[in-house]
Design a protein around this motif. Structure first.
Motif, PDB file in Angstrom:
ATOM      1  N   ALA A  16       0.114  -2.268   8.669  1.00 22.56           N
ATOM      2  CA  ALA A  16       0.473  -1.816   7.873  1.00 22.56           C
ATOM      3  C   ALA A  16       0.798  -2.957   6.088  1.00 22.56           C
ATOM      4  CB  ALA A  16       2.545  -0.863   7.385  1.00 22.56           C
ATOM      5  N   LYS A  17       0.686  -4.033   6.921  1.00 24.76           N
ATOM      6  CA  LYS A  17       1.008  -5.125   5.963  1.00 24.76           C
ATOM      7  C   LYS A  17      -0.035  -5.607   6.087  1.00 24.76           C
ATOM      8  CE  LYS A  17       6.369  -5.692   6.606  1.00 24.76           C
ATOM      9  NZ  LYS A  17       6.790  -7.172   6.683  1.00 24.76           N
ATOM     10  N   THR A  36       0.455  -0.752   0.306  1.00 27.50           N
ATOM     11  CA  THR A  36       0.251  -0.273  -0.270  1.00 27.50           C
ATOM     12  C   THR A  36       1.081   1.173  -0.282  1.00 27.50           C
ATOM     13  OG1 THR A  36      -2.038  -1.201   1.001  1.00 27.50           O
ATOM     14  CG2 THR A  36      -2.050   1.186   1.113  1.00 27.50           C
ATOM     15  N   GLU A  37       2.239   1.146   0.377  1.00 25.36           N
ATOM     16  CA  GLU A  37       3.171   2.574   0.182  1.00 25.36           C
ATOM     17  C   GLU A  37       2.724   2.657  -0.526  1.00 25.36           C
ATOM     18  OE1 GLU A  37       3.066   0.136   5.057  1.00 25.36           O
ATOM     19  OE2 GLU A  37       3.364   0.117   2.098  1.00 25.36           O
ATOM     20  N   SER A  38       2.795   2.006  -2.027  1.00 23.36           N
ATOM     21  CA  SER A  38       4.012   2.535  -3.381  1.00 23.36           C
ATOM     22  C   SER A  38       2.285   3.521  -3.463  1.00 23.36           C
ATOM     23  CB  SER A  38       3.331   1.082  -4.189  1.00 23.36           C
ATOM     24  OG  SER A  38       1.952   0.946  -4.154  1.00 23.36           O
ATOM     25  N   PHE A  39       1.255   3.886  -2.857  1.00 22.43           N
ATOM     26  CA  PHE A  39      -0.044   4.666  -3.154  1.00 22.43           C
ATOM     27  C   PHE A  39       0.625   6.290  -3.371  1.00 22.43           C
ATOM     28  CE2 PHE A  39      -4.103   6.656  -2.569  1.00 22.43           C
ATOM     29  CZ  PHE A  39      -4.108   6.170  -3.539  1.00 22.43           C
ATOM     30  N   PHE A  43       6.078   9.311   1.926  1.00 24.48           N
ATOM     31  CA  PHE A  43       5.651   8.352   2.770  1.00 24.48           C
ATOM     32  C   PHE A  43       4.643   6.986   2.713  1.00 24.48           C
ATOM     33  CE2 PHE A  43       5.181  12.605   3.094  1.00 24.48           C
ATOM     34  CZ  PHE A  43       6.293  13.478   4.240  1.00 24.48           C
ATOM     35  N   GLY A  44       5.060   6.297   3.570  1.00 25.05           N
ATOM     36  CA  GLY A  44       4.076   5.505   3.929  1.00 25.05           C
ATOM     37  C   GLY A  44       2.725   4.865   4.927  1.00 25.05           C
ATOM     38  N   LEU A  45       2.435   4.189   4.895  1.00 22.50           N
ATOM     39  CA  LEU A  45       0.936   3.996   5.261  1.00 22.50           C
ATOM     40  C   LEU A  45       1.796   3.456   6.481  1.00 22.50           C
ATOM     41  CD1 LEU A  45      -1.927   4.026   6.947  1.00 22.50           C
ATOM     42  CD2 LEU A  45      -2.193   1.479   5.378  1.00 22.50           C
ATOM     43  N   LEU A  46       2.855   3.371   6.712  1.00 22.44           N
ATOM     44  CA  LEU A  46       3.409   2.204   7.383  1.00 22.44           C
ATOM     45  C   LEU A  46       3.845   3.753   8.428  1.00 22.44           C
ATOM     46  CD1 LEU A  46       4.574   1.151   9.917  1.00 22.44           C
ATOM     47  CD2 LEU A  46       7.490   1.079   8.270  1.00 22.44           C
ATOM     48  N   ALA A  57      -7.220   0.645   1.537  1.00 22.68           N
ATOM     49  CA  ALA A  57      -6.273   0.606   3.146  1.00 22.68           C
ATOM     50  C   ALA A  57      -6.524   1.940   2.975  1.00 22.68           C
ATOM     51  CB  ALA A  57      -5.322   0.105   2.388  1.00 22.68           C
ATOM     52  N   TRP A  58      -6.144   2.970   2.165  1.00 22.46           N
ATOM     53  CA  TRP A  58      -6.409   4.427   3.014  1.00 22.46           C
ATOM     54  C   TRP A  58      -7.974   5.016   3.034  1.00 22.46           C
ATOM     55  CZ3 TRP A  58      -2.866   7.217   4.595  1.00 22.46           C
ATOM     56  CH2 TRP A  58      -1.297   6.514   4.242  1.00 22.46           C
TER      57      TRP A  58
END
Length: 988
Positions: free
Chosen positions: A56-57, A2-5, A9-12, A68-69
């Motif tokens: 996050a995973k 999801t971080e690639s969204f 920054f990332g979700l983590l 997820a977001w």
């Protein structure tokens, strides 16, 4: 992940910003939140022991992509971390979407590989700065449809590609459009059936937003559409439309539905339309804003040369050569032509040759370009091999134009005799260009040029190519179709028939070309001129363009002598120049139908002076052609100066004009010159001002002119001219003192009974010589019939009276019939269709038919006559004193019940030649009765108004059998329609 969204920054990162208690509360809320969004929750046993990285995973695994977001951002608000919610929203707004990134790469490649003009980016931006600003402003003002218009090669496609790239790079419409989809003609040709969802999904990368989310905000979507001239299918108003984004339909319907705002009406459109595209598709567009591409200014042309040649000395030499050739310099305002000219001179300079470009016409320019690039790569090739190479390329081009194919694969090239080495050669010359595994001509104009060259390369021994039409087929299609896709090819073809172009090619190629082209073109045009115009209508715009391209006066005169009637539209200065050139060589011209607009606008002094000079040249046709008889102006827009030039020509003693039609004239009353022209031309007998809004003052001025002893007008048509009862006094004065006026039409004017009273006073005057009076739709009632009846008893000349579509009712007709029965009444034609009549009036009309031997035509259509009324009329038809020849009973609520009476009348009445029964409700029994009467030896009927197609097969067979048995009888409702049209139109 999801971080690639996100990019930075990332979700983590966001989860790590939460305090311990906030993270625990986040996990507890996560047990229920997915359910609110219709998602399956993550098992609590996994959530309870998950670290921030684990969570996050998990979110990425259970809720991929944007889901997820959605979950996370909702939970940030619930645990009062508005700061994280705000930061994430800002990042989402600023983050380029996967689709935008994909488009950036795609159009960057297109820009680098497929753009014709090899110039720096800053130069290009400067040349389109004004149009770029107009585009930006149009969509800021929420304009739903914007059209880029301009001739072929002016830069529409290049601008659209640049716009797409600018948006993808974040430099344009950043906050206006979230998605822009680019549709071009070549790609749309490859799609037989699709849905809108499928269409826009082709370019969506896997990581992009779901289509449902994209379409949920249609106001943030822009569709760019290019290449309409390349479409294999036509877009028409009659095409069925679709508003279901998921329903699969033919590509034609999807595109029409977008254009006509049926599908996704909240979205925006940006469309490129060339000359042909405008003619074919402008009617489909709803309230578009037009942005015209002007091409290069004089300064930009000079800059282009310096950018193209790079070496100052070469640039200066090339520009000086072009600047010294005014026609060539003018041609170079078109970016494509500018590129052709520069490329041509580049090869000449590199070979040390003197600069030479034939610039008499577009074709000669293309020829110079083609010869230069061909010789540069083919100098050592023997003529026979050169012919083979050229033939392969031109066959490919012709096959493509005829089949509407503009993208070719390796197999297409091979099948048309183009080898791998030939392909590389044509690409090196910039005739062909490659995109992946496919090939296209550098510009569609080049393909059409090569396609036309196919016909001079063709040899008698060649086997015919089934995909390519003959010269006759090409000319016929090109000049007999209103919106032919072959029009530019026709223009090139005409030029290739000239000795100058043929000799130029033969000298350069080293082999002989076909000399039969001009003869084939001439013979085809002669045949077309002899066709029924109702079946094959010549498109004179296309014909004139082709003739003008030849610049051979003898050939133009030979072709134009075939035509006595010409119908032409002039929409710009170029049309005006071309039309003037061709019409001046049309010595047999009798009738000219002309619509001219967008020419005499508020230009600067020098430009308008030049246009007026061209217009004066055009108008000289009216004074130099001895056969000229009729001028029909329809919806023309003149300036005061241009109208004065026209009137001066029409007023000349040598002008033989007999009929002048000026429909929807906006300036008739304000032009003394026009009055003078009509007044002073002794040949002018017919004046038609249909649809022109005339004030009371205008009518007074017109009537003063008509009362002048030198005025020769015999037929005056003033239908739909806003003439009121007040102005009828002026018209009445004309009827009294004008001894030449025989026909007057005041149809579709609100004369009312008061106006009719004044007209009738004039009709009663012994000096009135009027023979035909047309008063359809004049707001008359039965009261007016009393005035008319009195006039009919006094008037000795009136023989044709049209009162159709007035509220006369049975009482009014009863009053008319009293006058019609009197021996002093001279009426021979009476039209009473749609006058609110019933069967009650038929007794009075029957009495008229019996005692009035002068009445030959009676039209009663669209009245509630019914079977009972017809039966009374039939009794009169059988009377030996009845002399009526034409009776109209169409749409009179008739059924089979009246057929016996009609059949009896048909076998007895010797005078009746025409009977209109259109829309009779006829069953088999009624048809049999009628047909028996029609087959009777004593039946004199010659025309029966019936639409056979509306009946069942059995009745159709019966009626057809009658026609076959009686060659003197015609059964068709169209005969009546055509007659009524003629009498209400220009009476030709």
């Amino acid at each position: 992940m999801t971080e690639s969204f996100f990019s930075d920054f990332g979700l983590l990162w966001y989860l790590e910003e939460l305090k311990k208690e906030e993270f625990w509360k986040f996990k507890e809320l996560l047990k229920q939140e997915p359910l609110q969004l219709g998602l399956k929750p993550i098992p609590w046993t996994e959530l309870k022991k998950a670290s921030r990285e684990d969570l996050a995973k998990m979110l990425d695994k259970h809720y991929p992509g944007k889901q997820a977001w959605d979950v996370t951002l909702n939970l940030f608000l619930q645990i009062n971390r508005h700061d994280l919610w705000t930061k994430a929203q800002e990042e989402i707004r600023n983050k380029p979407s996967p689709y935008r990134n994909h488009m950036k790469e795609k159009f960057r490649l297109i820009w680098e590989k497929e753009t014709c003009l090899p110039v720096p980016n800053d130069f290009y931006k400067e040349t389109i700065k004004h149009e770029y600003e107009n585009l930006h402003a149009a969509y800021r003002a929420r304009q739903p449809t914007v059209v880029l218009q301009g001739p072929e090669g002016i830069g529409k496609t290049t601008l659209l590609r640049k716009v797409m790239l600018e948006w993808a790079e974040g430099n344009l419409w950043k906050d206006r459009f979230t998605f822009i989809f680019f549709l071009n003609g070549c790609e749309m040709n490859m799609i037989t059936e699709t849905s809108l969802v499928e269409l826009i999904s082709r370019d969506l990368p896997l990581s992009s937003e779901p289509v449902e989310d994209i379409l949920s905000q249609p106001e943030r979507i822009l569709f760019i559409m290019d290449g309409f001239e390349e479409l294999k299918f036509d877009l028409e108003l009659s095409t069925p439309l679709c508003n279901d984004q998921r329903q699969r339909q033919p590509m034609q319907i999807i595109l029409s539905s977008l254009l006509q705002r049926k599908m996704l009406p909240e979205s925006s459109l940006l469309i490129a339309l060339g000359t042909e595209g405008m003619r074919k598709n402008y009617c489909l567009l709803q309230h578009p804003k037009y942005i015209t591409l002007p091409g290069f200014s004089e300064h930009e042309r000079k800059l282009y040369f310096y950018h193209f040649f790079r070496e100052r000395n070469k640039a200066l030499k090339a520009f000086s050569f072009v600047r010294g050739n005014i026609p060539l310099f003018v041609f170079c305002h078109n970016p494509l032509v500018c590129w052709l000219v520069c490329t041509c001179m580049k090869w000449q300079l590199e070979k040390g040759e003197d600069l030479e470009i034939v610039s008499e016409s577009t074709t000669s320019l293309y020829t110079s370009f083609f010869i230069s690039v061909f010789q540069s790569r083919n100098e050592t090739c023997p003529p026979k091999h050169s012919r083979t190479r050229l033939k392969g390329l031109c066959t490919l081009a012709a096959m493509g134009v005829w089949t509407r194919m503009f993208v070719f694969c390796h197999e297409d090239l091979r099948r048309n005799g183009i080898s791998e080495s030939d392909t590389l050669m044509w690409m090196g010359m910039r005739i062909l260009q490659r995109s992946g595994e496919y090939f296209t001509f550098t510009h569609m104009c080049l393909q059409e040029f090569c396609a036309a060259m196919f016909y001079v390369l063709k040899q008698p021994k060649d086997s015919p190519n089934p995909a390519i039409g003959s010269v006759t087929q090409l000319v016929t299609a090109g000049v007999s179709q209103v919106q032919s896709p072959l029009s530019r090819m026709i223009t090139f073809l005409f030029a290739f028939s000239t000795e100058k172009i043929t000799n130029l090619l033969e000298t350069s190629f080293g082999f002989l070309l076909s000399k039969e082209l001009k003869q084939e073109i001439t013979q085809c045009l002669k045949s077309l001129s002899q066709c029924d115009p109702n079946q094959v209508a010549v498109n004179f715009q296309e014909l004139f363009s082709g003739l003008f391209e030849t610049h051979e006066k003898g050939f133009v005169a030979q072709v134009m002598d075939f035509f006595e009637e010409v119908n032409i539209y002039i929409g710009n200065t170029e049309d005006l120049v071309i039309s003037a050139f061709c019409l001046k060589h049309c010595q047999n011209l009798r009738t000219l139908h002309l619509c001219i607009e967008n020419v005499f606008s508020d230009d600067s002094g020098s430009i308008i002076s030049e246009k007026l000079s061209f217009w004066q040249d055009f108008c000289s046709v009216f004074t130099t052609n001895e056969n000229f008889q009729m001028l029909d102006l329809d919806n023309c827009k003149f300036s005061e100066a241009s109208l004065a030039i026209l009137c001066k020509a029409l007023a000349q003693p040598v002008c033989k004009l007999q009929k002048f039609v000026y429909n929807f004239a906006s300036d008739f009353g304000s032009s003394p010159a026009l009055h003078k022209a009509i007044l002073h031309n002794p040949h002018l007998k017919h004046l038609n001002l249909h649809g022109s809004s005339l004030s009371h003052v205008d009518v007074r001025q017109l009537c003063e002119m008509l009362k002048h002893p030198t005025c020769s007008i015999e037929e005056l048509m003033l239908g739909m001219c806003d003439i009121t009862a007040e102005a009828c006094e002026e018209i009445a004065s004309v009827l009294v003192c004008n001894k030449k006026l025989k026909l007057l039409s005041l149809a579709e004017n609100p004369l009312r009974n008061e106006g009719m009273l004044m007209l009738c006073d004039a009709l009663k005057h012994p000096d009135c010589v009027l023979e035909t009076l047309l008063l359809m739709c004049c707001c008359l009632t039965s009261v007016a019939c009393d005035y008319i009846s009195q006039a009919l008893l006094c008037n000795k000349s009136l023989s044709f009276l049209d009162l159709e579509s007035n509220f006369l009712k049975d009482d009014g007709v009863a009053s008319l019939c009293e006058a019609l029965k009197h021996p002093n009444c001279h009426i021979e034609q009476l039209w009473l269709a749609d006058c609110s009549l019933t069967s009650l009036c038929c007794k009075n009309l029957s009495d008229v038919l019996v005692c009035n031997e002068k009445l030959k035509i009676l039209k009663l259509g669209s009245n509630d006559i019914q079977d009972a009324g017809v039966k009374q009329l039939c009794e009169a038809l059988k009377h030996p004193d009845c002399k009526v020849e034409h009776l109209g009973l169409d749409m009179c609520q008739l059924t089979t019940a009246c057929c016996e009476a009609l059949a009896s009348a048909l076998t007895v009445c010797k005078s009746l030649k025409s009977l209109n029964l259109h829309w009779i409700s006829l069953d088999r029994d009624g048809a049999v009765v009628l047909c028996e009467a029609l087959n009777h030896l004593d039946c004199a009927l010659q025309q029966l108004g019936l639409d056979k197609s509306v009946f069942d097969k059995e009745i159709q067979m019966l009626l057809t059998a009658v026609e076959e048995k009686n060659p003197h009888l015609t059964i068709s409702h169209l005969l009546w329609i055509n007659k009524e049209y003629r009498i209400r139109g220009v009476l030709t």
